[in-house]
Design a protein around this motif. Structure first.
Motif, PDB file in Angstrom:
ATOM      1  N   TYR A  46      -2.768   5.438   0.862  1.00  7.71           N
ATOM      2  CA  TYR A  46      -1.447   5.628   0.268  1.00  7.71           C
ATOM      3  C   TYR A  46      -0.641   6.713   0.968  1.00  7.71           C
ATOM      4  O   TYR A  46       0.558   6.557   1.195  1.00  7.71           O
ATOM      5  N   PHE A  76       1.494   2.141  -4.191  1.00 11.60           N
ATOM      6  CA  PHE A  76       0.711   2.715  -5.291  1.00 11.60           C
ATOM      7  C   PHE A  76      -0.164   1.651  -5.947  1.00 11.60           C
ATOM      8  O   PHE A  76      -1.363   1.870  -6.171  1.00 11.60           O
ATOM      9  N   ARG A 105      -4.326   1.627  -5.900  1.00 20.98           N
ATOM     10  CA  ARG A 105      -5.096   1.703  -7.134  1.00 20.98           C
ATOM     11  C   ARG A 105      -5.948   0.445  -7.328  1.00 20.98           C
ATOM     12  O   ARG A 105      -7.102   0.517  -7.761  1.00 20.98           O
ATOM     13  N   TRP A 107     -10.012  -0.173  -7.982  1.00 22.87           N
ATOM     14  CA  TRP A 107     -10.477  -0.946  -9.144  1.00 22.87           C
ATOM     15  C   TRP A 107     -11.359  -2.135  -8.741  1.00 22.87           C
ATOM     16  O   TRP A 107     -12.332  -2.452  -9.407  1.00 22.87           O
ATOM     17  N   ARG A 114      -4.640  -7.897  -4.255  1.00 22.18           N
ATOM     18  CA  ARG A 114      -3.915  -6.645  -4.051  1.00 22.18           C
ATOM     19  C   ARG A 114      -2.595  -6.869  -3.322  1.00 22.18           C
ATOM     20  O   ARG A 114      -1.562  -6.292  -3.684  1.00 22.18           O
ATOM     21  N   SER A 174       0.579  -6.302  -5.649  1.00 23.88           N
ATOM     22  CA  SER A 174       1.441  -5.165  -5.304  1.00 23.88           C
ATOM     23  C   SER A 174       2.848  -5.633  -4.945  1.00 23.88           C
ATOM     24  O   SER A 174       3.838  -4.960  -5.255  1.00 23.88           O
ATOM     25  N   ASP A 213      -8.411   5.435  -1.901  1.00 25.70           N
ATOM     26  CA  ASP A 213      -7.631   6.536  -2.470  1.00 25.70           C
ATOM     27  C   ASP A 213      -8.242   6.992  -3.796  1.00 25.70           C
ATOM     28  O   ASP A 213      -7.625   6.888  -4.861  1.00 25.70           O
ATOM     29  N   GLU A 214      -9.457   7.515  -3.726  1.00 26.84           N
ATOM     30  CA  GLU A 214     -10.153   7.975  -4.925  1.00 26.84           C
ATOM     31  C   GLU A 214      -9.555   9.271  -5.464  1.00 26.84           C
ATOM     32  O   GLU A 214      -9.438   9.455  -6.680  1.00 26.84           O
ATOM     33  N   PHE A 236      -0.792  11.027  -5.824  1.00 26.52           N
ATOM     34  CA  PHE A 236       0.142   9.922  -5.687  1.00 26.52           C
ATOM     35  C   PHE A 236       1.601  10.322  -5.895  1.00 26.52           C
ATOM     36  O   PHE A 236       2.444   9.444  -6.100  1.00 26.52           O
TER      37      PHE A 236
END
Length: 247
Positions: free
Chosen positions: A83, A149, A153, A157, A166, A170, A235-236, A240
């Protein structure tokens, strides 16, 4: 470990490669900004028409053919680099669009030489209405950041599986934010409200459909870049906030 494309990839949190130089990131960012600027300069000002069987001539903004490629590249940037780097590309694109708008205004406003007869054509192509320029820049910024974003995320997940969910998911959100900002800001009060709503949903459906059709291309580009970089970025622990260019 192995990534979803079968290549040997090193799985990392985006924070682990903060500030690192990656082989192809600069090229990806350059492609992103180039497509963004060209789609706005060459495509936004022309209304084209296509003859649909059983319907007849159907007008559409020519920019729709290439503008969605920016979202495809935004997906690629987020999926491959995370991100934060996608966010930096959005800010670079935002600055480039502001400069393009300023340059267009200055060049069009300059008095033409008496021997030059191209002023009217130049104004027609580059003399954009300030309201539309503002709406376009604001919609791009918000839509692209929302797109990145959601993809980042969703990658966490889904644990990196089901890339198509995704990229499409997105885009549904990002293009929705883009359309809901751009069309009302640009045309509400200028066009009849019903026409604004019709164009908004028509263009939105076309852009999302274009993303779905380009999904195989997205898979190929993502797989190629991940293989060359040797990384699978998650992106753990990413911050953001949209108001940063830090990578």
């Amino acid at each position: 470990m192995k990534g979803n494309d079968g290549d040997l990839l090193r799985t990392v949190d985006a924070g682990q490669i903060a500030g690192a130089r990656l082989r192809y990131f600069d090229f990806a960012m350059a492609a992103f900004v180039t497509i963004l600027l060209l789609s706005n300069v060459l495509g936004a000002g022309k209304v084209a028409v296509i003859d649909l069987p059983g319907i007849g001539d159907w007008p559409f903004g020519a920019g729709i053919l290439f503008f969605p490629l920016g979202y495809v590249l935004g997906d690629v940037l987020t999926e491959v680099y995370g991100y934060a780097r996608a966010r930096r590309c959005v800010w670079v694109g935002f600055a480039a669009m502001l400069f393009m708008a300023l340059m267009s205004w200055v060049v069009v406003a300059l008095p033409p030489a008496a021997t030059w007869d191209g002023q009217a054509a130049y104004e027609s192509v580059f003399g954009q209405v300030p309201r539309i320029v503002f709406a376009s820049i604001a919609a791009f910024w918000a839509g692209e950041l929302a797109n990145s974003f959601v993809l980042a995320r969703m990658k966490v997940w889904t644990r990196g599986k089901y890339l198509w969910t995704r990229t499409i998911g997105s885009t549904v959100v990002g293009q929705g934010v883009d359309s809901l900002i751009f069309y009302p800001l640009a045309f509400l009060g200028v066009w009849p409200t019903s026409q604004v709503v019709t164009v908004l949903f028509t263009q939105y459906a076309l852009k999302v459909g274009w993303e779905v059709l380009l999904t195989p291309v997205t898979y190929r580009v993502v797989g190629w870049l991940k293989h060359r970089e040797g990384l699978d970025v998650y992106d753990e622990t990413t911050d953001f906030t949209p108001f940063s260019t830090k990578v």
